[in-house]
Design a protein around this motif. Sequence first.
Motif, PDB file in Angstrom:
ATOM      1  N   TRP A  15       0.959  -1.170   0.023  1.00 17.45           N
ATOM      2  CA  TRP A  15      -0.055  -0.169  -0.022  1.00 17.45           C
ATOM      3  C   TRP A  15       0.804   1.350   0.090  1.00 17.45           C
ATOM      4  O   TRP A  15       2.033   1.216   0.386  1.00 17.45           O
ATOM      5  CB  TRP A  15      -1.079   0.087   1.039  1.00 17.45           C
ATOM      6  CG  TRP A  15      -0.114  -0.108   2.557  1.00 17.45           C
ATOM      7  CD1 TRP A  15       0.081  -1.167   3.185  1.00 17.45           C
ATOM      8  CD2 TRP A  15       0.160   1.199   3.336  1.00 17.45           C
ATOM      9  NE1 TRP A  15       0.887  -0.804   4.464  1.00 17.45           N
ATOM     10  CE2 TRP A  15       1.001   0.709   4.358  1.00 17.45           C
ATOM     11  CE3 TRP A  15      -0.035   2.691   3.188  1.00 17.45           C
ATOM     12  CZ2 TRP A  15       1.361   1.445   5.534  1.00 17.45           C
ATOM     13  CZ3 TRP A  15       0.502   3.118   4.099  1.00 17.45           C
ATOM     14  CH2 TRP A  15       1.306   2.978   5.344  1.00 17.45           C
ATOM     15  N   CYS A  16       0.250   2.338  -0.274  1.00 17.82           N
ATOM     16  CA  CYS A  16       1.092   3.635  -0.404  1.00 17.82           C
ATOM     17  C   CYS A  16       0.012   4.847  -0.264  1.00 17.82           C
ATOM     18  O   CYS A  16      -1.068   5.027  -0.856  1.00 17.82           O
ATOM     19  CB  CYS A  16       1.769   3.611  -1.877  1.00 17.82           C
ATOM     20  SG  CYS A  16       2.685   5.341  -1.922  1.00 17.82           S
ATOM     21  N   VAL A  17       0.529   5.739   0.512  1.00 13.66           N
ATOM     22  CA  VAL A  17      -0.083   7.104   0.478  1.00 13.66           C
ATOM     23  C   VAL A  17       0.877   8.197   0.116  1.00 13.66           C
ATOM     24  O   VAL A  17       1.860   8.319   0.357  1.00 13.66           O
ATOM     25  CB  VAL A  17      -0.673   7.637   1.936  1.00 13.66           C
ATOM     26  CG1 VAL A  17      -1.199   8.916   1.995  1.00 13.66           C
ATOM     27  CG2 VAL A  17      -1.423   6.431   2.721  1.00 13.66           C
ATOM     28  N   HIS A  18       0.801   8.837  -1.396  1.00  9.58           N
ATOM     29  CA  HIS A  18       1.312   9.647  -2.048  1.00  9.58           C
ATOM     30  C   HIS A  18       0.692  11.018  -1.955  1.00  9.58           C
ATOM     31  O   HIS A  18      -0.577  11.328  -2.347  1.00  9.58           O
ATOM     32  CB  HIS A  18       1.464   9.051  -3.457  1.00  9.58           C
ATOM     33  CG  HIS A  18       2.369   9.918  -4.035  1.00  9.58           C
ATOM     34  ND1 HIS A  18       2.500  11.287  -4.460  1.00  9.58           N
ATOM     35  CD2 HIS A  18       3.711   9.430  -4.527  1.00  9.58           C
ATOM     36  CE1 HIS A  18       3.580  11.737  -4.864  1.00  9.58           C
ATOM     37  NE2 HIS A  18       4.153  10.533  -5.084  1.00  9.58           N
ATOM     38  N   ASP A 161      -5.189   6.621   9.954  1.00  7.41           N
ATOM     39  CA  ASP A 161      -6.417   7.731   9.484  1.00  7.41           C
ATOM     40  C   ASP A 161      -5.770   8.574   8.418  1.00  7.41           C
ATOM     41  O   ASP A 161      -4.762   9.275   8.919  1.00  7.41           O
ATOM     42  CB  ASP A 161      -7.104   8.596  10.810  1.00  7.41           C
ATOM     43  CG  ASP A 161      -7.974   7.498  11.428  1.00  7.41           C
ATOM     44  OD1 ASP A 161      -8.294   6.403  10.929  1.00  7.41           O
ATOM     45  OD2 ASP A 161      -8.415   8.114  12.376  1.00  7.41           O
ATOM     46  N   ILE A 162      -6.435   8.695   7.028  1.00  4.91           N
ATOM     47  CA  ILE A 162      -5.591   9.424   6.007  1.00  4.91           C
ATOM     48  C   ILE A 162      -6.587  10.574   5.846  1.00  4.91           C
ATOM     49  O   ILE A 162      -8.046  10.236   5.509  1.00  4.91           O
ATOM     50  CB  ILE A 162      -5.493   8.314   4.821  1.00  4.91           C
ATOM     51  CG1 ILE A 162      -4.287   7.474   5.359  1.00  4.91           C
ATOM     52  CG2 ILE A 162      -5.004   9.142   3.510  1.00  4.91           C
ATOM     53  CD1 ILE A 162      -4.440   5.970   4.654  1.00  4.91           C
ATOM     54  N   LEU A 163      -6.156  11.670   5.753  1.00  2.00           N
ATOM     55  CA  LEU A 163      -7.163  12.900   5.342  1.00  2.00           C
ATOM     56  C   LEU A 163      -7.169  12.860   3.926  1.00  2.00           C
ATOM     57  O   LEU A 163      -6.472  12.620   2.921  1.00  2.00           O
ATOM     58  CB  LEU A 163      -6.412  13.984   5.667  1.00  2.00           C
ATOM     59  CG  LEU A 163      -6.418  14.681   7.208  1.00  2.00           C
ATOM     60  CD1 LEU A 163      -5.882  16.045   7.297  1.00  2.00           C
ATOM     61  CD2 LEU A 163      -7.960  14.531   7.758  1.00  2.00           C
ATOM     62  N   PRO A 164      -8.538  13.073   3.352  1.00  2.00           N
ATOM     63  CA  PRO A 164      -8.767  12.764   1.744  1.00  2.00           C
ATOM     64  C   PRO A 164      -8.253  14.490   1.451  1.00  2.00           C
ATOM     65  O   PRO A 164      -9.301  15.024   0.624  1.00  2.00           O
ATOM     66  CB  PRO A 164     -10.338  13.006   1.780  1.00  2.00           C
ATOM     67  CG  PRO A 164     -10.811  13.582   3.126  1.00  2.00           C
ATOM     68  CD  PRO A 164      -9.863  13.527   4.051  1.00  2.00           C
ATOM     69  N   THR A 165      -7.117  14.776   1.495  1.00  2.00           N
ATOM     70  CA  THR A 165      -6.657  16.161   1.039  1.00  2.00           C
ATOM     71  C   THR A 165      -6.416  15.937  -0.621  1.00  2.00           C
ATOM     72  O   THR A 165      -6.038  15.416  -1.266  1.00  2.00           O
ATOM     73  CB  THR A 165      -5.396  16.449   1.569  1.00  2.00           C
ATOM     74  OG1 THR A 165      -5.554  16.455   2.866  1.00  2.00           O
ATOM     75  CG2 THR A 165      -4.709  17.822   1.135  1.00  2.00           C
ATOM     76  N   GLY A 167      -5.186  15.955  -4.324  1.00  2.00           N
ATOM     77  CA  GLY A 167      -3.909  15.591  -4.683  1.00  2.00           C
ATOM     78  C   GLY A 167      -3.226  14.512  -4.031  1.00  2.00           C
ATOM     79  O   GLY A 167      -2.262  14.041  -4.506  1.00  2.00           O
ATOM     80  N   THR A 168      -3.948  13.815  -2.927  1.00  2.00           N
ATOM     81  CA  THR A 168      -3.424  12.662  -2.518  1.00  2.00           C
ATOM     82  C   THR A 168      -3.682  11.518  -3.359  1.00  2.00           C
ATOM     83  O   THR A 168      -5.147  11.425  -3.436  1.00  2.00           O
ATOM     84  CB  THR A 168      -3.808  12.663  -1.068  1.00  2.00           C
ATOM     85  OG1 THR A 168      -3.038  13.653  -0.164  1.00  2.00           O
ATOM     86  CG2 THR A 168      -3.170  11.223  -0.248  1.00  2.00           C
ATOM     87  N   LEU A 169      -2.758  10.589  -3.432  1.00  2.00           N
ATOM     88  CA  LEU A 169      -3.427   9.454  -4.129  1.00  2.00           C
ATOM     89  C   LEU A 169      -3.002   8.163  -3.100  1.00  2.00           C
ATOM     90  O   LEU A 169      -1.964   8.007  -2.700  1.00  2.00           O
ATOM     91  CB  LEU A 169      -2.587   9.002  -5.375  1.00  2.00           C
ATOM     92  CG  LEU A 169      -2.918   7.778  -6.008  1.00  2.00           C
ATOM     93  CD1 LEU A 169      -4.229   8.056  -6.901  1.00  2.00           C
ATOM     94  CD2 LEU A 169      -1.940   7.542  -7.090  1.00  2.00           C
ATOM     95  N   VAL A 170      -3.980   7.232  -2.777  1.00  2.00           N
ATOM     96  CA  VAL A 170      -3.913   6.104  -1.857  1.00  2.00           C
ATOM     97  C   VAL A 170      -4.109   4.884  -2.854  1.00  2.00           C
ATOM     98  O   VAL A 170      -5.037   4.830  -3.746  1.00  2.00           O
ATOM     99  CB  VAL A 170      -4.898   5.988  -0.779  1.00  2.00           C
ATOM    100  CG1 VAL A 170      -4.863   5.027  -0.115  1.00  2.00           C
ATOM    101  CG2 VAL A 170      -4.624   7.313   0.024  1.00  2.00           C
ATOM    102  N   THR A 171      -2.928   4.109  -2.845  1.00  2.00           N
ATOM    103  CA  THR A 171      -3.098   2.983  -3.703  1.00  2.00           C
ATOM    104  C   THR A 171      -2.871   1.632  -2.758  1.00  2.00           C
ATOM    105  O   THR A 171      -2.130   1.966  -1.599  1.00  2.00           O
ATOM    106  CB  THR A 171      -1.856   2.745  -4.737  1.00  2.00           C
ATOM    107  OG1 THR A 171      -0.631   3.117  -4.102  1.00  2.00           O
ATOM    108  CG2 THR A 171      -1.980   3.769  -6.057  1.00  2.00           C
ATOM    109  N   PHE A 172      -3.465   0.551  -3.004  1.00  2.00           N
ATOM    110  CA  PHE A 172      -3.160  -0.594  -2.232  1.00  2.00           C
ATOM    111  C   PHE A 172      -3.874  -1.751  -2.906  1.00  2.00           C
ATOM    112  O   PHE A 172      -4.742  -1.810  -3.824  1.00  2.00           O
ATOM    113  CB  PHE A 172      -3.891  -0.507  -0.640  1.00  2.00           C
ATOM    114  CG  PHE A 172      -5.409  -0.124  -0.774  1.00  2.00           C
ATOM    115  CD1 PHE A 172      -6.300  -1.099  -0.753  1.00  2.00           C
ATOM    116  CD2 PHE A 172      -5.726   1.049  -0.460  1.00  2.00           C
ATOM    117  CE1 PHE A 172      -7.970  -0.989  -0.687  1.00  2.00           C
ATOM    118  CE2 PHE A 172      -7.255   1.556  -0.500  1.00  2.00           C
ATOM    119  CZ  PHE A 172      -8.049   0.480  -0.467  1.00  2.00           C
TER     120      PHE A 172
END
Length: 198
Positions: A15-18, A161-165, A167-172
Amino acid sequence: MNAEAIIDALATQGWCVHHDFLPDAPVAALRGVCLARQASGGFHAAGVGAGQSRVISELRQDRILWLEADDPAPAVQDYLAAMASLRQAVNRELMLGLFELEAHFAAYPPGAFYQRHLDRFREDDRRVLTVILYLNADWTPADGGQLRFWPQASAPADCLDILPTGGTLVTFLSDRFWHEVLPARRERLAITGWFKRR
Ligand code: OGA
Ligand code: MN
């Protein structure tokens, strides 16, 4: 686009939070398309399961609009091109066999949630990699709406907990990680996509 950081994280942890996958201008353009189509009545209540035919509001309360490959909006074409190059880079390095993308705009009205779930269906196991791009301007922790994500099934207490800002891309990897969307105080916008194998 920095595919390398995403690929490294996928290879090591799945997984990744970019945080800065896209700059503000293309994110704002996508947000504009999303809001315009919502205003013109294009969205419908999201369903669950393969085909998403069952609307179960105890499980999820977002409203969605599927994207088509021939979408007329330049911002959507740019998004699809960015996803295509990510797909090619991931296939080159990780050999996941990603073949096509299915993606939709998702709008969560204030208070809406999506309960804890996995993204791969029992009836259709072609979803391999989830990609979520947030479209929200100036999101703060007080706005809520975090993506609650469990990196290890074996440690159910440890979530992030990941903020939905914007430009952020979450992949998993779609079959492996439990996640849920917490209710927000503002409307919460995203494009959610899944790369599928053949
Ligand atoms: C989904 C989902 C998460 C998010 O649509 O399957 O889990 O942060 N979305 O929007
Ligand atoms: Mn999901």
